[in-house]
Structure formats: C-alpha cells, structure tokens
Design a protein around this motif. Structure first.
Motif, short mmCIF file in Angstrom:
data_model
loop_
_atom_site.label_atom_id
_atom_site.label_comp_id
_atom_site.label_asym_id
_atom_site.label_seq_id
_atom_site.Cartn_x
_atom_site.Cartn_y
_atom_site.Cartn_z
N ALA A 29 3.45 -2.02 -6.37
CA ALA A 29 2.11 -1.23 -6.08
C ALA A 29 0.85 -2.02 -6.06
O ALA A 29 0.59 -2.73 -7.10
CB ALA A 29 1.86 0.06 -7.06
N GLU B 216 0.73 -1.39 -0.06
CA GLU B 216 -0.04 -0.15 -0.08
C GLU B 216 0.89 1.18 0.12
O GLU B 216 0.42 2.53 -0.60
CB GLU B 216 -0.93 0.02 1.25
N ASP B 217 1.84 1.41 0.73
CA ASP B 217 2.76 2.39 0.78
C ASP B 217 3.62 2.43 -0.41
O ASP B 217 4.42 1.44 -0.76
CB ASP B 217 3.62 2.43 2.26
N GLU B 218 3.62 3.71 -1.14
CA GLU B 218 4.55 3.69 -2.29
C GLU B 218 5.91 3.73 -1.96
O GLU B 218 6.73 3.25 -2.87
CB GLU B 218 4.24 5.10 -2.87
N LYS B 219 6.47 4.06 -0.71
CA LYS B 219 7.70 3.85 -0.38
C LYS B 219 8.16 2.48 -0.44
O LYS B 219 9.53 2.09 -0.76
CB LYS B 219 8.00 4.42 0.95
N ASP B 220 7.41 1.30 -0.42
CA ASP B 220 7.95 0.08 -0.42
C ASP B 220 7.76 -0.41 -1.59
O ASP B 220 8.31 -1.75 -1.87
CB ASP B 220 6.87 -0.73 0.54
N VAL B 221 7.62 0.15 -2.69
CA VAL B 221 7.68 -0.44 -4.08
C VAL B 221 9.11 -0.38 -4.53
O VAL B 221 9.92 0.37 -4.52
CB VAL B 221 6.96 0.71 -5.19
N ASN B 222 9.04 -1.61 -5.09
CA ASN B 222 10.52 -1.93 -5.62
C ASN B 222 11.66 -2.14 -4.16
O ASN B 222 12.83 -1.99 -4.55
CB ASN B 222 11.04 -0.92 -6.72
N LYS C 223 -5.47 -0.72 -7.40
CA LYS C 223 -6.37 0.42 -6.45
C LYS C 223 -7.79 -0.03 -7.12
O LYS C 223 -7.94 -0.35 -8.32
CB LYS C 223 -6.07 1.85 -6.96
#
Length: 228
Positions: free
Chosen positions: A222, A189-195, A225
């Motif tokens: 991601a 959910e958190d964009e910071k955890d993408v990749n 949604k």
C-alpha cells in the motif's frame, strides 16, 4: 478161471471210475469268446470270464462311523479351517507390507531421479536467463539475429516442458512464498494490488509439481497516504 474173470471184471469196472475221477481233475473252463464256427459266445465277457449277474451281488451297506470318531474328525476339520484362516491373514499382512515397502522404494527412487534432473535443468535455466536478458534489451531494435535467438529460446523451453519442466506464472497473482521470492516491494495505489506480484524479475520453474526454482518478483504494498 472164474476167479480170473471176476478179477478181470472188477478191474474193467474200476478203470472207468478212475478215468472219470481223472477227467474231473483235468476239467478246464472254456474261456474262448467265439465258438468253432465263429459265433460269439454270450456267456463269456470281454475278459474271457463268465460275467457276474449284478443282481446276485450283495449290496454293501455304508459303514457307520462311531459318534466319538465323527466328533474327532469334526474338530480336526475346524482346526484345519482355523489354520488356513491364520495363514491367509498372515499372507495378506505380509503382502500389504511388501506393497508399502515397494511404494516407498519407488517414491525414493523417483525422488532421487527428480533431484538429478532438477540439478541438470537448473544449469540449463541459468543459460536461458542470459538469453532472456539479451532478448529484453533487443526489443527496441528488433533484428534478424534477435529473432533467431528468440526462436532458439522457445525451442529450448518446449524441449524442457516435454521433460516435465513447467514455468510458474506469478504475475498478477497473490504472492505465495512457496512459489516466489520477493526481492523488492512496489507501492501501489489500488488496494487490490496489495500483496500481489507486480513484476517478475526471474522466472520460476517446477518439475512434476515440485518447485525447483522459485520466481524472483516485486510485490505490491500500500502506498503511503499524504495529507492534502
């Protein structure tokens, strides 16, 4: 009688002259350094000859070198200097090439040694993977046996680290295909955890900066949604 006296007188007069001439022929130089009463003679040197007064010696003038000969020697000196520079440059060039060849040889030898060590370490790491899986399953019910296995596992890792083996820390870091292998993706959910690496399935290791086994990980993507 008078004639005999005359001849006798002439003979006696000639004998002293002959003796004097003979004495001159037999004259020798006294080279003794001491007199008969033990006194040192000043007119005789240590070598037993009369020293020569340096003031009486004729001062030798330096021999003048002809101009053409001087130029010839100058050219020879310049040629010799150029030859020395040529030899010195050649020596430095060959020394540089030799140093480079030695460095390449040392790198090649070190690379072969590391490859052999890596193959040996990989066999040990396979056994460690089995220990770690057993420890993961025993966390719920901790037992003295599990504690002993964990202690052995830690000692093995310390021994490998002492030999230059290093575990790659990847969890929470940006996914790097040079260090890890993505075996699955996880929606986040958190964009910071993408990749980013969300979970480590199998640890990775490197030996003296070289990756010998990449880590196997789950990478965040991601989340899709949904329309509310």
């Amino acid at each position: 009688m008078s004639d005999e006296r005359t001849r006798s007188g002439q003979g006696s007069a000639e004998r002293p002259r002959e003796e004097e001439e003979h004495a001159e022929e037999l004259r020798v130089t006294d080279r003794r350094r001491f007199t008969e009463d033990g006194q040192r003679r000043e007119d005789v040197s240590e070598e037993g000859i009369t020293p020569v007064d340096e003031g009486t010696e004729k001062t030798a003038r330096p021999e003048m070198v002809p101009r053409s000969e001087a130029e010839q020697w100058e050219r020879r000196a310049l040629d010799a200097e150029a030859k020395i520079r040529e030899i010195t440059d050649a020596y430095r060039h060959h020394k540089t090439e030799l140093d480079r060849a030695r460095e390449r040889l040392e790198r090649d030898q070190r690379s072969r040694v590391l490859e052999a060590l890596a193959r040996s370490f990989l066999r040990v790491l396979d056994a460690l993977d089995g220990l770690e899986m057993a420890l993961e399953h025993s966390r719920e019910g901790e037992s003295p046996l599990a504690e002993g296995v964990r202690l052995v596992h830690r000692k093995i890792l310390d021994a490998l680290a002492a030999e230059g083996l290093e575990r790659i820390e990847v969890v929470g870091e940006t996914f790097d295909p040079e260090l890890a292998e993505a075996v699955a993706t996880v929606p986040v959910e958190d964009e910071k955890d993408v990749n980013r690496v969300i979970r480590e399935i199998r640890p990775g290791y490197r030996l003296e900066g070289r990756v010998i086994r990449p880590a196997q990980v789950h990478v965040g993507i991601a989340a899709a949604k949904t329309d509310g």
